[in-house]
Write a protein that holds these residues in place. Sequence first.
Motif, PDB file in Angstrom:
ATOM      1  N   GLY A  88      48.990  59.878  47.268  1.00  0.00           N
ATOM      2  CA  GLY A  88      47.872  58.921  48.051  1.00  0.00           C
ATOM      3  C   GLY A  88      48.704  57.154  47.365  1.00  0.00           C
ATOM      4  O   GLY A  88      47.640  56.812  46.852  1.00  0.00           O
ATOM      5  N   GLU A  89      48.644  55.921  48.082  1.00  0.00           N
ATOM      6  CA  GLU A  89      48.888  55.119  47.955  1.00  0.00           C
ATOM      7  C   GLU A  89      48.807  53.664  49.184  1.00  0.00           C
ATOM      8  O   GLU A  89      48.780  54.177  50.205  1.00  0.00           O
ATOM      9  CB  GLU A  89      50.056  54.485  47.039  1.00  0.00           C
ATOM     10  CG  GLU A  89      50.125  52.733  46.777  1.00  0.00           C
ATOM     11  CD  GLU A  89      51.109  53.303  45.337  1.00  0.00           C
ATOM     12  OE1 GLU A  89      51.240  51.299  44.836  1.00  0.00           O
ATOM     13  OE2 GLU A  89      52.016  54.201  44.925  1.00  0.00           O
ATOM     14  N   THR A  90      47.598  52.504  49.136  1.00  0.00           N
ATOM     15  CA  THR A  90      47.668  51.922  50.261  1.00  0.00           C
ATOM     16  C   THR A  90      47.923  50.782  50.031  1.00  0.00           C
ATOM     17  O   THR A  90      47.739  49.957  48.401  1.00  0.00           O
ATOM     18  CB  THR A  90      47.012  51.416  50.679  1.00  0.00           C
ATOM     19  OG1 THR A  90      47.095  50.495  52.210  1.00  0.00           O
ATOM     20  CG2 THR A  90      45.568  51.178  49.937  1.00  0.00           C
ATOM     21  N   ARG A  91      49.095  49.580  49.945  1.00  0.00           N
ATOM     22  CA  ARG A  91      49.194  48.303  49.630  1.00  0.00           C
ATOM     23  C   ARG A  91      49.340  47.365  50.262  1.00  0.00           C
ATOM     24  O   ARG A  91      49.192  47.352  51.288  1.00  0.00           O
ATOM     25  CB  ARG A  91      50.781  48.019  48.820  1.00  0.00           C
ATOM     26  CG  ARG A  91      50.863  48.564  47.562  1.00  0.00           C
ATOM     27  CD  ARG A  91      52.821  48.924  47.203  1.00  0.00           C
ATOM     28  NE  ARG A  91      52.886  47.666  48.088  1.00  0.00           N
ATOM     29  CZ  ARG A  91      54.431  47.301  46.994  1.00  0.00           C
ATOM     30  NH1 ARG A  91      54.063  47.450  46.069  1.00  0.00           N
ATOM     31  NH2 ARG A  91      55.129  46.104  47.823  1.00  0.00           N
ATOM     32  N   TRP A  92      48.026  46.180  50.247  1.00  0.00           N
ATOM     33  CA  TRP A  92      48.453  45.002  50.775  1.00  0.00           C
ATOM     34  C   TRP A  92      48.542  43.758  50.753  1.00  0.00           C
ATOM     35  O   TRP A  92      48.287  43.639  49.306  1.00  0.00           O
ATOM     36  CB  TRP A  92      46.853  45.102  51.847  1.00  0.00           C
ATOM     37  CG  TRP A  92      45.433  44.383  50.228  1.00  0.00           C
ATOM     38  CD1 TRP A  92      45.117  43.680  50.575  1.00  0.00           C
ATOM     39  CD2 TRP A  92      44.986  45.583  49.706  1.00  0.00           C
ATOM     40  NE1 TRP A  92      44.632  43.975  49.171  1.00  0.00           N
ATOM     41  CE2 TRP A  92      44.055  45.115  48.705  1.00  0.00           C
ATOM     42  CE3 TRP A  92      45.774  47.250  49.123  1.00  0.00           C
ATOM     43  CZ2 TRP A  92      43.693  45.583  47.912  1.00  0.00           C
ATOM     44  CZ3 TRP A  92      44.691  47.625  48.568  1.00  0.00           C
ATOM     45  CH2 TRP A  92      44.072  46.725  47.053  1.00  0.00           C
ATOM     46  N   SER A  93      48.774  42.597  51.728  1.00  0.00           N
ATOM     47  CA  SER A  93      49.017  41.368  51.507  1.00  0.00           C
ATOM     48  C   SER A  93      48.453  40.557  51.982  1.00  0.00           C
ATOM     49  O   SER A  93      48.029  40.668  53.083  1.00  0.00           O
ATOM     50  CB  SER A  93      50.283  41.210  51.350  1.00  0.00           C
ATOM     51  OG  SER A  93      50.475  39.472  51.083  1.00  0.00           O
ATOM     52  N   ARG A  97      52.009  40.224  56.237  1.00  0.00           N
ATOM     53  CA  ARG A  97      51.023  41.423  57.011  1.00  0.00           C
ATOM     54  C   ARG A  97      52.537  42.377  56.894  1.00  0.00           C
ATOM     55  O   ARG A  97      52.764  43.359  57.015  1.00  0.00           O
ATOM     56  CB  ARG A  97      50.850  41.698  58.391  1.00  0.00           C
ATOM     57  CG  ARG A  97      50.068  42.766  59.224  1.00  0.00           C
ATOM     58  CD  ARG A  97      49.981  42.241  60.269  1.00  0.00           C
ATOM     59  NE  ARG A  97      50.879  42.911  61.344  1.00  0.00           N
ATOM     60  CZ  ARG A  97      52.117  43.069  62.010  1.00  0.00           C
ATOM     61  NH1 ARG A  97      51.469  44.968  62.017  1.00  0.00           N
ATOM     62  NH2 ARG A  97      52.834  42.501  62.997  1.00  0.00           N
ATOM     63  N   SER A  98      53.681  42.276  56.634  1.00  0.00           N
ATOM     64  CA  SER A  98      55.244  42.583  56.131  1.00  0.00           C
ATOM     65  C   SER A  98      54.749  43.761  55.051  1.00  0.00           C
ATOM     66  O   SER A  98      55.866  44.481  54.985  1.00  0.00           O
ATOM     67  CB  SER A  98      55.787  42.035  56.393  1.00  0.00           C
ATOM     68  OG  SER A  98      56.262  41.251  57.655  1.00  0.00           O
ATOM     69  N   LEU A  99      54.290  42.944  54.059  1.00  0.00           N
ATOM     70  CA  LEU A  99      53.771  43.319  52.818  1.00  0.00           C
ATOM     71  C   LEU A  99      53.337  44.659  53.071  1.00  0.00           C
ATOM     72  O   LEU A  99      52.990  45.114  52.449  1.00  0.00           O
ATOM     73  CB  LEU A  99      53.941  42.651  51.765  1.00  0.00           C
ATOM     74  CG  LEU A  99      54.655  41.845  51.062  1.00  0.00           C
ATOM     75  CD1 LEU A  99      53.830  40.727  50.303  1.00  0.00           C
ATOM     76  CD2 LEU A  99      55.972  42.093  50.383  1.00  0.00           C
TER      77      LEU A  99
END
Length: 308
Positions: A88-93, A97-99
Amino acid sequence: MLRLLAACAALACVTAGVAADNSARFDVEAGAGWEDSSSPLLRLSEDGALVQIVGLSRLAGPVGRLAVDASNDWALTGALRLSLTAHGETRWSPSSRSLNLGAALAEAGLRWQLGTGSIGVSPSLLLLSVANRPFRAADSMRFDWSEVDADGGMRALRVESGRYRHAAEYLDLDADVRSISGNRRWKFPAAAIESIEIAAGVRKERNRRGLPDLSNRGAHASVELGWKLAGADWTANALWQVSRFRAPGPDELGVRRDRFLALDVTAEWPLSQRLALRTSLATSDNRSQPAIYNNRRHAVDIALVARW
């Protein structure tokens, strides 16, 4: 996105070698970095073509990341083993928001020992979200053969069949995918370059909506080197890929062709028995006809990794 997919692919191949009696593992990775792409294109499969998603802006900004990996395997009877893996992985910027990206992978595998090698069958399900919205569900079935050398080297061959299903606004991207790939790894414990791995494969994606301009064929090849330097374990991976679509798109710009080249360098320093510091640099260049699919991507990442 390439790093996320590499992590998924690596976890999916955990059972490619001969399983050990005590192979339970649980990893947590927290990282931060910067990513910059010249156009709003995403690579959403390990060896697939870049996908353009309407509504995304230019992808650039700081990125935070949290990933969890877990796996285990059990002896069932005789030479038969069962394995379960999850990622499981989450990425945020904070600035784009497009990242924002998310992935969840679950896979089960059965392996039979055959002499010095083994064969396996592994169904899997991968869920992907983009910009905080569901995007793709990919289910697949993989058949593979692998053999591990006494010195840690390995050879493997995989045949995989899968299906891509998408959220309502992206139904035109639904596809059936077939691929054949293999890899060979050599270990040289006493040499400056401790490991070399080469991989190659071919792939066919057929659009389930009957849209030939979204169907494509492709091939890829890669080489990875591993060595030790300044107390760290280093790896460098170079990937080359070509894709050709079946028919011109509605834009009348001709049949799309992609040539993709990527380079990734990673270093990991052990901090304790269970903790490590990892940093990576990645760059890639997609040259396409028509040129609207050209894309250059650069990324840097630093992460703390905990293993049990």
